[in-house]
Design a protein around this motif. Structure first.
Motif, PDB file in Angstrom:
ATOM      1  N   SER B  25       0.818  -1.179   0.102  1.00  0.00           N
ATOM      2  CA  SER B  25      -0.025   0.198   0.016  1.00  0.00           C
ATOM      3  C   SER B  25       0.760   1.170  -0.029  1.00  0.00           C
ATOM      4  O   SER B  25       0.619   2.135  -0.993  1.00  0.00           O
ATOM      5  CB  SER B  25      -0.970  -0.164   1.176  1.00  0.00           C
ATOM      6  N   LEU B  26       1.919   1.250   0.753  1.00  0.00           N
ATOM      7  CA  LEU B  26       2.851   2.511   0.918  1.00  0.00           C
ATOM      8  C   LEU B  26       3.382   2.613  -0.141  1.00  0.00           C
ATOM      9  O   LEU B  26       3.798   3.637  -0.963  1.00  0.00           O
ATOM     10  CB  LEU B  26       3.945   2.353   2.018  1.00  0.00           C
ATOM     11  N   TRP B  27       4.009   1.322  -1.012  1.00  0.00           N
ATOM     12  CA  TRP B  27       4.852   1.253  -1.980  1.00  0.00           C
ATOM     13  C   TRP B  27       4.023   1.894  -3.260  1.00  0.00           C
ATOM     14  O   TRP B  27       4.479   2.812  -4.024  1.00  0.00           O
ATOM     15  CB  TRP B  27       5.432  -0.150  -2.435  1.00  0.00           C
ATOM     16  N   GLU B  28       3.061   1.598  -3.401  1.00  0.00           N
ATOM     17  CA  GLU B  28       1.987   1.952  -4.522  1.00  0.00           C
ATOM     18  C   GLU B  28       1.085   3.111  -4.235  1.00  0.00           C
ATOM     19  O   GLU B  28       0.335   3.425  -5.026  1.00  0.00           O
ATOM     20  CB  GLU B  28       1.082   0.829  -5.055  1.00  0.00           C
ATOM     21  N   ARG B  29       1.426   3.749  -3.059  1.00  0.00           N
ATOM     22  CA  ARG B  29       0.418   4.854  -2.710  1.00  0.00           C
ATOM     23  C   ARG B  29      -0.877   4.829  -2.943  1.00  0.00           C
ATOM     24  O   ARG B  29      -1.489   5.867  -3.664  1.00  0.00           O
ATOM     25  CB  ARG B  29       1.082   6.283  -3.520  1.00  0.00           C
ATOM     26  N   THR B  30      -1.347   3.577  -2.587  1.00  0.00           N
ATOM     27  CA  THR B  30      -2.773   3.446  -2.535  1.00  0.00           C
ATOM     28  C   THR B  30      -3.730   4.185  -1.441  1.00  0.00           C
ATOM     29  O   THR B  30      -4.862   4.295  -1.273  1.00  0.00           O
ATOM     30  CB  THR B  30      -3.367   2.040  -2.515  1.00  0.00           C
ATOM     31  N   HIS B  31      -2.897   4.637  -0.379  1.00  0.00           N
ATOM     32  CA  HIS B  31      -3.475   5.417   0.480  1.00  0.00           C
ATOM     33  C   HIS B  31      -4.498   4.501   1.417  1.00  0.00           C
ATOM     34  O   HIS B  31      -5.394   5.099   1.901  1.00  0.00           O
ATOM     35  CB  HIS B  31      -3.993   6.747   0.267  1.00  0.00           C
ATOM     36  N   LEU B  32      -4.137   3.265   1.561  1.00  0.00           N
ATOM     37  CA  LEU B  32      -4.899   2.491   2.280  1.00  0.00           C
ATOM     38  C   LEU B  32      -4.321   1.741   3.509  1.00  0.00           C
ATOM     39  O   LEU B  32      -5.023   1.009   4.337  1.00  0.00           O
ATOM     40  CB  LEU B  32      -5.448   1.262   1.357  1.00  0.00           C
ATOM     41  N   GLU B  33      -3.245   2.396   3.881  1.00  0.00           N
ATOM     42  CA  GLU B  33      -2.604   1.766   4.976  1.00  0.00           C
ATOM     43  C   GLU B  33      -3.345   1.913   6.486  1.00  0.00           C
ATOM     44  O   GLU B  33      -3.397   1.116   6.833  1.00  0.00           O
ATOM     45  CB  GLU B  33      -1.104   2.819   5.145  1.00  0.00           C
ATOM     46  N   GLY B  34      -4.036   3.176   6.391  1.00  0.00           N
ATOM     47  CA  GLY B  34      -5.005   3.424   7.440  1.00  0.00           C
ATOM     48  C   GLY B  34      -6.012   2.328   7.734  1.00  0.00           C
ATOM     49  O   GLY B  34      -6.255   1.758   8.724  1.00  0.00           O
ATOM     50  N   ASP B  35      -6.619   2.194   6.548  1.00  0.00           N
ATOM     51  CA  ASP B  35      -7.918   1.243   6.503  1.00  0.00           C
ATOM     52  C   ASP B  35      -7.541  -0.271   7.017  1.00  0.00           C
ATOM     53  O   ASP B  35      -8.042  -0.996   7.684  1.00  0.00           O
ATOM     54  CB  ASP B  35      -8.380   1.265   5.010  1.00  0.00           C
ATOM     55  N   VAL B  36      -6.230  -0.588   6.213  1.00  0.00           N
ATOM     56  CA  VAL B  36      -5.650  -1.986   6.479  1.00  0.00           C
ATOM     57  C   VAL B  36      -5.652  -2.169   8.011  1.00  0.00           C
ATOM     58  O   VAL B  36      -5.785  -3.210   8.579  1.00  0.00           O
ATOM     59  CB  VAL B  36      -4.539  -2.284   5.643  1.00  0.00           C
ATOM     60  N   LEU B  37      -5.001  -1.150   8.665  1.00  0.00           N
ATOM     61  CA  LEU B  37      -4.441  -1.464  10.091  1.00  0.00           C
ATOM     62  C   LEU B  37      -5.781  -1.235  10.857  1.00  0.00           C
ATOM     63  O   LEU B  37      -6.046  -2.209  11.694  1.00  0.00           O
ATOM     64  CB  LEU B  37      -3.795  -0.131  10.467  1.00  0.00           C
ATOM     65  N   VAL B  38      -6.919  -0.223  10.651  1.00  0.00           N
ATOM     66  CA  VAL B  38      -7.915  -0.409  11.303  1.00  0.00           C
ATOM     67  C   VAL B  38      -8.692  -1.722  11.154  1.00  0.00           C
ATOM     68  O   VAL B  38      -9.071  -2.391  12.019  1.00  0.00           O
ATOM     69  CB  VAL B  38      -8.973   0.866  10.844  1.00  0.00           C
ATOM     70  N   ALA B  39      -8.656  -2.198   9.769  1.00  0.00           N
ATOM     71  CA  ALA B  39      -9.440  -3.486   9.695  1.00  0.00           C
ATOM     72  C   ALA B  39      -8.784  -4.753  10.441  1.00  0.00           C
ATOM     73  O   ALA B  39      -9.347  -5.436  10.984  1.00  0.00           O
ATOM     74  CB  ALA B  39      -9.342  -3.930   8.125  1.00  0.00           C
ATOM     75  N   ALA B  40      -7.369  -4.719  10.185  1.00  0.00           N
ATOM     76  CA  ALA B  40      -6.544  -5.578  11.021  1.00  0.00           C
ATOM     77  C   ALA B  40      -6.877  -5.638  12.768  1.00  0.00           C
ATOM     78  O   ALA B  40      -7.175  -6.554  13.321  1.00  0.00           O
ATOM     79  CB  ALA B  40      -5.131  -5.706  10.515  1.00  0.00           C
ATOM     80  N   VAL B  41      -6.978  -4.645  13.178  1.00  0.00           N
ATOM     81  CA  VAL B  41      -7.098  -4.238  14.521  1.00  0.00           C
ATOM     82  C   VAL B  41      -8.509  -4.390  14.947  1.00  0.00           C
ATOM     83  O   VAL B  41      -8.759  -5.526  16.050  1.00  0.00           O
ATOM     84  CB  VAL B  41      -6.709  -2.887  14.981  1.00  0.00           C
ATOM     85  N   ARG B  42      -9.315  -4.004  14.158  1.00  0.00           N
ATOM     86  CA  ARG B  42     -10.850  -4.458  14.607  1.00  0.00           C
ATOM     87  C   ARG B  42     -11.250  -5.981  14.507  1.00  0.00           C
ATOM     88  O   ARG B  42     -11.846  -6.386  15.442  1.00  0.00           O
ATOM     89  CB  ARG B  42     -11.519  -3.652  13.316  1.00  0.00           C
ATOM     90  N   ALA B  43     -10.732  -6.622  13.459  1.00  0.00           N
ATOM     91  CA  ALA B  43     -10.618  -7.965  13.337  1.00  0.00           C
ATOM     92  C   ALA B  43     -10.238  -8.833  14.597  1.00  0.00           C
ATOM     93  O   ALA B  43     -11.105  -9.622  15.172  1.00  0.00           O
ATOM     94  CB  ALA B  43      -9.915  -8.576  12.124  1.00  0.00           C
TER      95      ALA B  43
END
Lengths: 203, 260
Positions: B25-43
């Protein structure tokens, strides 16, 4: 008297477009003219209860509009919208749609011929038609209900000059041929004069 | 059936794959890092919490706790789905009723047919799966319904103007909305076993079950899901479509206002 409109207030999109409006619409042909945003289309929508006024009353043949069964009213006072929006399928499917809802049969050929569409249109798919032809099918499917009043919302606004002249001729022909009244909304004063015996002006 | 034990260390190791997602996500600048982190922690938090809740319910072995858990899941499912159905006026009640009916009829049916016994160990996981899938289908269907009614307002009003009832005028739109709600599950059911292995089967195989048992249970659940997803989407659409209209078969102006 067909319609008696008394002290109407109506809004559209949160904006008051008609305020303290009083008018009468008689048998025959009446044009409603006025600038854009004057509430012409809104007024038409009130006459077959696609919308209700915020205040005031509308009477049709002496009875409050709300006393009529709304579905029967719309078959009696039938709106032809400004832009063609037909159902998928054939021309005949569209023309027969309204009468079928009421449990009856439609004289598709007659409605088409009154609308200036000759033989052979019934089986055509609506997607293949020009805008002018679609507008005529819109007229035909309203006529198939054998209404007492047609509400025509700028029926020629989307059309080129030649097609417009054709539709106008059809409307004049209807006036002579059928015992049907119509209320025509237009921003074109000349068209109002050509097509209608009376004119109601909105400020 | 032998059971497997997963340690917290195993879970931590699998986080490495989340790190891969973050790196991409960081490499391709998809700006999804926040969402991925939130999803992983929420799960992690939600599954851990529900794990303890389920353990409690299994220990108690009382149906009343199962019913309470399913009721809570139905309410949360309706609240979550409502966010997807913003353009549908008062979408909560149709969604709540749709999820409740889907849960009760499908769970009732599998118990009545003797597929599963009426015990927490079966009802809780099947109920969760049914409600989760029903929620997604109902949300997709109502999301589409809201968009379609706004886009087709002219055609709907033109049909009303011919003396059609609101139900008749909205029927083509309602049909397409129902289709969009259920087609994803139909498609995944068609390809199941070919290009993807469904979760239950994977779980059972990992836990050491015989492949034939894993397949049979998966089939039972797939068929249950098909029924519940159709029920939920249908009930949600049938109830929600009325909210766009007044009793006088008028399209409400609020229903066709642009969103946002």
């Amino acid at each position: 008297m067909l319609f008696a409109l008394d002290d109407l207030r109506a809004s559209r999109g949160g904006r008051v477009v008609l305020d303290r409006f009083t008018a009468e619409i008689a048998h025959g042909s009446t044009a409603v003219v006025g600038p854009s945003g004057a509430g012409k289309s809104t007024l038409l929508r009130l006459l077959n209860r696609l919308a209700d006024p915020d205040a005031g009353t509308i009477r049709y043949r002496g009875r409050d509009l709300r006393e009529y069964d709304v579905l029967a009213l719309r078959r009696t006072v039938t709106l032809v919208p400004q832009l063609p929006c037909l159902l998928d399928g054939t021309v005949a499917d569209n023309v027969a749609y309204g009468p079928r809802l009421a449990g009856g049969d439609a004289d598709v050929e007659r409605a088409l011929s009154l609308s200036g569409l000759g033989d052979g249109f019934a089986g055509r798919r609506v997607g293949e038609l020009s805008v002018g032809e679609q507008q005529r099918v819109m007229l035909a499917r309203a006529l198939a209900l054998e209404p007492e009043v047609l509400l025509l919302d700028e029926p020629t606004s989307a059309l080129d000059a030649a097609t417009r002249t054709g539709i106008e001729r059809t409307l004049l022909h209807l006036r002579e041929e059928l015992d049907v009244s119509y209320v025509l909304v237009t921003h074109d004063e000349a068209q109002a004069e050509r097509l209608c015996g009376r004119i109601v002006r909105l400020p | 059936m032998s059971s497997i034990h997963v340690t917290l260390g195993d879970v931590a190791a699998s986080v490495a794959l989340v790190a891969v997602a973050l790196a991409i996500s960081l490499w391709e600048r998809t700006h999804l890092e926040g969402d991925v982190l939130v999803a992983a922690v929420r799960a992690f938090v939600q599954l851990t919490a529900i794990g303890y809740v389920i353990k409690f319910i299994f220990d108690q072995d009382e149906l009343i706790f199962v019913i309470a858990l399913i009721a809570v899941m139905v309410v949360f499912g309706a609240l979550t789905a409502r966010r997807r159905a913003r353009r549908v006026p008062h979408a909560f009640w149709p969604l709540l009723i749709a999820l409740a009916i889907a849960a009760v009829t499908t769970l009732g049916l599998v118990v009545a047919l003797g597929v599963f016994p009426a015990t927490p160990r079966y009802l809780v996981p099947v109920g969760g799966m049914v409600i989760g899938n029903a929620m997604t289908a109902a949300a997709v269907a109502l999301n589409r319904l809201g968009d379609e009614v706004a886009d087709s307002a002219g055609r709907i009003e033109a049909t009303l103007a011919l003396g059609a009832t609101s139900a008749e005028a909205v029927r083509p739109v309602a049909r397409r909305s129902l289709q969009s709600g259920v087609i994803p599950l139909i498609d995944s059911t068609k390809t199941t076993g070919l290009i993807f292995f469904p979760g239950t089967m994977v779980g059972m195989l990992l836990a050491g079950a015989a492949p034939v048992d894993a397949v049979r249970l998966q089939l039972v659940l797939l068929y249950t899901l098909l029924g519940s997803v159709f029920t939920a989407a249908l009930v949600a659409v049938l109830l929600a479509r009325r909210n766009f209209f007044t009793p006088a078969h008028q399209l409400r102006e609020s229903a066709i206002a642009p969103s946002g």
